[in-house]
Design a protein around this motif. Structure first.
Motif: not given
Length: 275
Positions: A13-14, A51-56, A21-22
């Motif tokens: 799910r994560l 934000q993209v880097l944090v999500l990935l 979202l990324a």
């Protein structure tokens, strides 16, 4: 829902959430870098990239740090860092959006201050300032320029016969036609009423006359419509020359040439005589 009810797995799910979202944020970054202007757009794009880097990173580390049955609000150091970092970046995105809005408003106010609201041409103050700067440049480097005085022929008759609204549409249409006949470095401003002033940098008399003739033909070829009657323009051309002590001297010759064009029948270009 599949990884929540059918085959429960917090990690999947994560990964699905973070990856989706990324991708959405990367699309926003691409749009901001392609269309955005100024510091605010670059700042917002930078925050979204973080934000993209944090999500990935969170998606990539979930298989080492989490278990399939890990709770969504489980208290782990990584989850705390992830939530805190992401929340702070959301706050920075809000700041970036406010900065973009303020920059957009400032740009619109500057455009309103520097352009005629009816025709979209430069305001008289702006075109006169640019002409004065060009005159100073000529005094220092001897780079020639020309001023063109443009007047819509029989404009009062147009207002009397078709109404002031039609007259306004005529002016806007004339400015559009004149603008398409000019170079990108040329400056077109509304001098007053139905008169316009054009600054042509880096030209001599022959080139200036050719540009003026192109402008005259561009307006003369406009066909009449139900909303806008046909019209013509008269143009006076004056080039800066040795002995000009001020910009007013060039303007006076351009105005005299315009008067001569109107005296000789209108819808024509006249080049000012040498002083």
């Amino acid at each position: 829902m599949f990884f929540l009810l059918v085959q429960p797995d917090y990690r999947m799910r994560l990964v699905v959430f973070a990856s989706t979202l990324a991708l959405l944020l990367m699309a926003h970054v691409h749009l901001l870098l392609r269309k955005g202007r100024g510091f605010a757009a670059r700042f917002t794009a930078g925050v979204l990239t973080v934000q993209v880097l944090v999500l990935l990173v969170r998606a990539a580390t979930t298989f080492w740090l989490d278990q399939p049955d890990t709770l969504r609000f489980g208290s782990s150091p990584m989850q705390a860092v992830y939530v805190a970092t992401y929340s702070f970046s959301v706050l920075l995105v809000s700041v970036g959006v406010l900065l973009m809005a303020s920059e957009r408003l400032r740009t619109e106010f500057e455009h309103l201050a520097n352009h005629d609201s009816l025709t979209g041409a430069l305001a008289r103050r702006v075109v006169m300032h640019d002409s004065a700067q060009e005159f100073v440049r000529w005094q220092r480097y001897q780079h020639g320029f020309a001023l063109l005085m443009v007047d819509v022929d029989h404009f009062k008759r147009i207002n009397d016969q078709h109404g002031y609204a039609a007259g306004d549409r005529v002016l806007a249409r004339v400015v559009d036609a004149l603008g398409h006949a000019l170079r990108t470095v040329d400056r077109l401003g509304r001098y007053g009423g139905e008169e316009f002033l054009v600054l042509l940098p880096e030209v001599q008399a022959g080139e200036a006359r050719m540009v003026a003739e192109r402008m005259r033909l561009a307006v003369a070829r406009l066909a009449a419509t139900e909303q806008v009657p046909a019209c013509t323009v008269s143009i006076g051309v004056a080039c800066v020359q040795r002995g000009d002590a001020s910009l007013d001297a060039v303007l006076a010759r351009a105005d005299a040439a315009l008067y001569e064009a109107k005296r000789l029948g209108r819808n024509r270009v006249e080049l000012a005589a040498s002083a």
